[in-house]
Design a protein around this motif. Structure first.
Motif, short mmCIF file in Angstrom:
data_model
loop_
_atom_site.label_atom_id
_atom_site.label_comp_id
_atom_site.label_asym_id
_atom_site.label_seq_id
_atom_site.Cartn_x
_atom_site.Cartn_y
_atom_site.Cartn_z
N GLY A 458 0.83 -1.20 0.00
CA GLY A 458 0.00 0.00 0.00
C GLY A 458 0.86 1.25 0.00
O GLY A 458 1.93 1.28 0.62
N ILE A 465 -3.33 0.16 -3.85
CA ILE A 465 -2.70 -1.09 -3.44
C ILE A 465 -2.18 -1.79 -4.70
O ILE A 465 -2.94 -2.02 -5.63
N VAL A 486 -2.65 4.12 2.70
CA VAL A 486 -3.01 2.77 3.16
C VAL A 486 -2.04 2.38 4.27
O VAL A 486 -0.88 2.07 4.02
N LEU A 489 -2.02 -3.61 5.72
CA LEU A 489 -2.47 -4.64 4.79
C LEU A 489 -2.28 -6.00 5.46
O LEU A 489 -1.31 -6.20 6.20
N SER A 500 -7.45 -4.18 4.06
CA SER A 500 -6.65 -2.95 4.03
C SER A 500 -7.27 -1.92 4.97
O SER A 500 -8.49 -1.80 5.06
#
Length: 870
Positions: A458, A465, A486, A489, A500
């Motif tokens: 991410g 992603i 992000v 993950l 995520s």
């Protein structure tokens, strides 16, 4: 679940500052790491960190001649007397001033410490008796005009002939006033302390020769003076003996009139001497320079023996073992610890921690290895048992944000802010694949498919992603949907779903191998900072910026429960904070979360000095661990001391770079303003914080990547008494009598019921190998898990390889169906067994590889003998 985890070891940091020491047997090195002390066993290739903590970073340490007692002194002069084997604090004392050096007398009865421009000699407290005021000041020695730098005792009392004068020893001190002075421990008639002058810079050290008829002094500008007795016209030593003294022969060193016999110079242009030591037995002078070079000279001829560059920065400390074969060096700026065997010109130990913060960590599937990634862009892999780093990957050009092992444990993945994800082969130790995005982005999170075929990362800037194939290195897909970085993950254990977490206050579940790439966001209360899958894959735990842990049911796609952890994780107050710790929101959230091996509890850490374990079912805090009590770090105090506040702010935040004595330390080549890395502003106090926490797959230990280094906590069962099905007639005596009568199964069951490890160990090893299969078959199912867990622990420390393998084989064969039906709850036991057996395989394979030619020769001789007899 048991929560009696105790501090076991500190990896990732091998040396910070202060002096390094060898133990009296010469097989181990003691090194200060922050406010702790680590012991590196060079023969058995293991390290351990003592359990005590000083109030601040350690400035110097001293070890008693018998190696049983350690004196550890911090930057403020507060000292602890510690039992080395047990790691417990015996006594405490404050010397009221910063101490530059401390040394035990050769008989261990006295401790000499520097105290400004004076030297204090204290009687060594008893390690057995408990006293109200154990430290007693023997004498205080004056005469220097500036801070004393070092102390060296005379090694023997060879010139003392009377038994009642066994304490008539000498010691020589050096100072910043460019002189050295010789003192006697007890008053000697007519003796005045001798002054050794003539140097033009700070005298780093002074040393007695083996026969104590010669003294060597070393100054910072690279001059070595040799001092011997002055001679008269008849070539006799001149003695300053008072007319009333009758014991002149007993105090030759004290009454000798010393004079310079030789002056030598190192002639190392542009460098200064930083540290030095002397080995009387071989007359070797070992010197470390500010350029990272060290040299050996044989005295008194000053013959150069060896010169080598071992570091890019100055060598802070040097030590030599009692035999004179091994040299230990510490470089504070790079955090290096080196042990060099100068005769064979080879490294015995070469370790270096991360140059700055440790950002992330990951356990291998068998729990044997731990991978860490740091702000310096390096990925290091550590052995969890020995505590040593055995491989370093330096390919990244920016800070490493996340590392992950593939399920098999032979491949390691890392994501970095340099825009690459790299895959490393842990068999050949090479970077075999590099994954990049179509446009440059910075990666802050990483996840690896359980099969090891797909890796996802991410990004911070594009909020996407990226998914790659490990086999081909090609980009498979780009998952869009998040509108903020992000932060976390994770693949589900089955590998069919990817979760995520993002700063856009949402958690998404992606069916990465299905036809549809769409995902509905699950809204959380604040910005998500981390997430983790439960081992069974049915639940996700997400940490948010408001201090909550949200538990999401994967099947329902909604939040099932929430734990409020703001008060639990709230840390201490920093020196520059305008608000109290209770009102400071910066430390009231978790930035890393992980499930325990059985999924019953959650371990979480954040930007504070605490790591917390919560019970998942009850939603309550089980235990809170404080990772550091080091006052040299920011955020370890709940309340600030008003006595340390000045008009310019807190004393600890005032820049004192310009007050350094060395010119190279006063110069400032750094960039002001930044707060990351060492190329930052002139003075930057590091915070007590946890960047990442992970649980071992065996469920027996967990690790935290903190400011201090890699802290490893394991279950402490040394003092716990946890019996099972206890009765009045179940005693150690009855177990031993049953064992002596040959009833091995009954004795084993009784020992497992009492659950005392030494008893189980004794009964276990007393079972004849021929009876193992029968006893394993007859063992009741209720004791199978306990015995298998004991065998897994025994495998790691026992030399009885075949005996343990017989037990493992018999238990798995006899109770295979029982174990298969309970494979979920027995997973941690299986992983512990796998860890031990893999260790067996590695050691046996290494032994066979090293002796393959000898084995071929033995086999050929057997064939030859068979042919001869035929």
């Amino acid at each position: 679940m048991k929560a009696n985890f105790a501090f076991q070891n500190l990896c990732g940091t091998v040396y910070r500052q202060g002096n390094v020491l060898f133990t009296p047997d010469g097989n181990s090195v003691l090194s200060p790491v922050g406010n702790r002390v680590s012991i590196f066993d060079l023969v058995n290739n293991k390290s351990r960190t003592l359990g005590f903590e000083n109030r601040k970073n350690i400035a110097c340490i001293a070890l008693s001649p018998d190696g049983k007692v350690l004196l550890s002194i911090d930057e403020d002069g507060r000292a602890m007397l510690v039992h080395v084997r047990k790691g417990t604090v015996l006594h405490r004392i404050s010397f009221k001033k910063a101490v530059n050096h401390a040394a035990f007398s050769p008989d261990g009865k006295y401790i000499a410490v520097t105290h400004g421009n004076m030297v204090q000699v204290w009687t060594t407290p008893s390690a057995l008796a408990r006293e109200f005021a154990p430290f007693t000041l023997h004498r205080e020695f004056t005469g220097h005009h500036d801070d004393v730098v070092s102390i060296a005792w005379s090694k023997t009392s060879r010139w003392v002939r009377r038994e009642d004068d066994a304490d008539d020893r000498y010691f020589i001190t050096t100072s910043r006033d460019m002189t050295a002075r010789l003192y006697t421990l007890n008053p000697v008639e007519g003796f005045k302390p001798k002054t050794f002058g003539g140097h033009r810079d700070v005298v780093i050290g002074a040393y007695f020769s083996d026969d104590e008829r010669t003294i060597y002094t070393v100054s910072r500008d690279g001059a070595v003076f040799t001092w011997t007795a002055k001679k008269d016209e008849d070539e006799e030593d001149i003695m300053d003996v008072p007319s009333t003294s009758e014991g002149a022969v007993d105090h030759i060193v004290a009454y000798t009139r010393w004079g310079v016999s030789d002056r030598h110079y190192f002639n190392q242009p542009g460098t200064r001497v930083v540290c030095a030591t002397f080995h009387p037995g071989t007359s070797l002078l070992i010197v470390g320079f500010s350029s990272g070079v060290f040299g050996l000279w044989e005295m008194p001829e000053f013959t150069p023996v060896h010169t080598l560059s071992i570091s890019n920065e100055k060598i802070s400390s040097v030590a030599v073992n009692p035999s004179g074969e091994w040299l230990a060096f510490g470089a504070a700026k790079l955090g290096q610890l080196l042990v060099w065997e100068w005769q064979s010109e080879s490294y015995v130990l070469k370790q270096q921690g991360h140059y700055y913060d440790m950002n992330t960590l990951a356990f291998s599937s068998d729990g044997q290895n731990i991978a860490t990634g740091g702000e310096d862009g390096k990925v290091k892999v550590w052995n969890a048992t020995s505590g040593f780093c055995f491989v370093t990957f330096p390919e990244h050009t920016a800070g490493v944000s996340t590392v992950e092992f593939a399920k098999g444990g032979q491949v390691l993945f890392s994501a970095s802010l340099d825009g690459t994800v790299r895959a490393y082969d842990l068999v050949r130790y090479r970077n075999f694949r590099t994954f990049t995005s179509p446009t440059p982005v910075q990666f802050c999170s990483l996840a690896v498919d359980p099969s090891g075929e797909v890796v996802c990362a991410g990004s911070i800037d594009s909020f996407e992603i990226y998914m790659w194939s490990v086999q081909t290195g090609k980009l498979l897909d780009v998952l869009s949907g998040h509108t903020a970085p992000v932060a976390g993950l994770a693949f589900s254990p089955s590998g069919d779903q990817l979760a995520s977490a993002s700063w856009d206050r949402s958690v998404r579940l992606w069916s990465v191998f299905g036809r549809s790439r769409t995902s509905e966001p699950i809204t959380v209360s604040s910005e998500a900072t981390a997430l983790a899958f439960r081992p069974d894959g049915k639940e996700i735990c997400a940490a948010t910026l408001d201090g909550q842990l949200s538990f999401i049911d994967v099947a329902e796609g909604q939040i099932s429960s929430v734990i409020e952890g703001r008060r639990d994780i709230s840390g201490g107050r920093k020196a520059e904070d305008r608000t109290t710790a209770a009102n400071n929101p910066s430390s009231k959230h978790f930035n890393s979360v992980t499930y325990t091996a059985d999924g019953a509890c959650v371990l979480a850490g954040g930007s504070s000095k605490y790591v917390v374990i919560y019970d998942r079912a009850e939603g309550v805090m089980v235990k809170k661990f404080q990772i550091s009590e080091n006052l040299s770090l920011d955020g370890t105090q709940e309340m600030l001391d008003s006595r340390n506040m000045t008009e310019a702010g807190a004393i600890d935040t005032i820049d004192t770079t310009g007050d350094a004595s060395d010119l190279e330390d006063r110069l400032d080549h750094t960039l002001p303003g930044a707060q990351r890395g060492d190329l930052s502003k002139r003075r930057y106090r590091r915070d007590a914080r946890t960047n990442c926490v992970r649980f071992s797959a065996t469920g027996r230990s967990w690790a935290a990547a903190s400011t201090e280094g890699l802290l490893i906590y394991s279950l402490d069962e040394s003092t716990s008494f946890d019996p099972f099905d206890l009765t009045l007639d179940l005693t150690p005596e009855s177990i031993l009598s049953t064992l002596e009568s040959g009833e091995y199964l009954v004795a084993l069951v009784m020992a497992l019921r009492l659950n005392e490890r030494p008893l189980i160990h004794r009964v276990y090893e007393a079972v004849p190998p021929g009876d193992i299969r029968l006893i394993a078959r007859q063992l009741p199912g209720v004791y199978v898990e306990r015995l298998l867990r004991f065998v897994a622990e025994h495998v790691e420390s026992s030399p009885h390889i075949e005996f343990d393998l017989l037990w493992v084989s018999a238990m798995l064969t006899s109770h295979g169906r029982f174990l298969r039906e309970r494979r979920g709850e027995m997973a941690s036991v299986f992983r512990a067994l796998q860890k031990g057996l893999m260790g067996f395989e590695t050691s046996v394979a290494k032994l066979c590889d090293e002796n393959s030619f000898a084995l071929d020769y033995v086999l050929s001789q057997a064939d030859l003998a068979a042919g001869t007899t035929a």
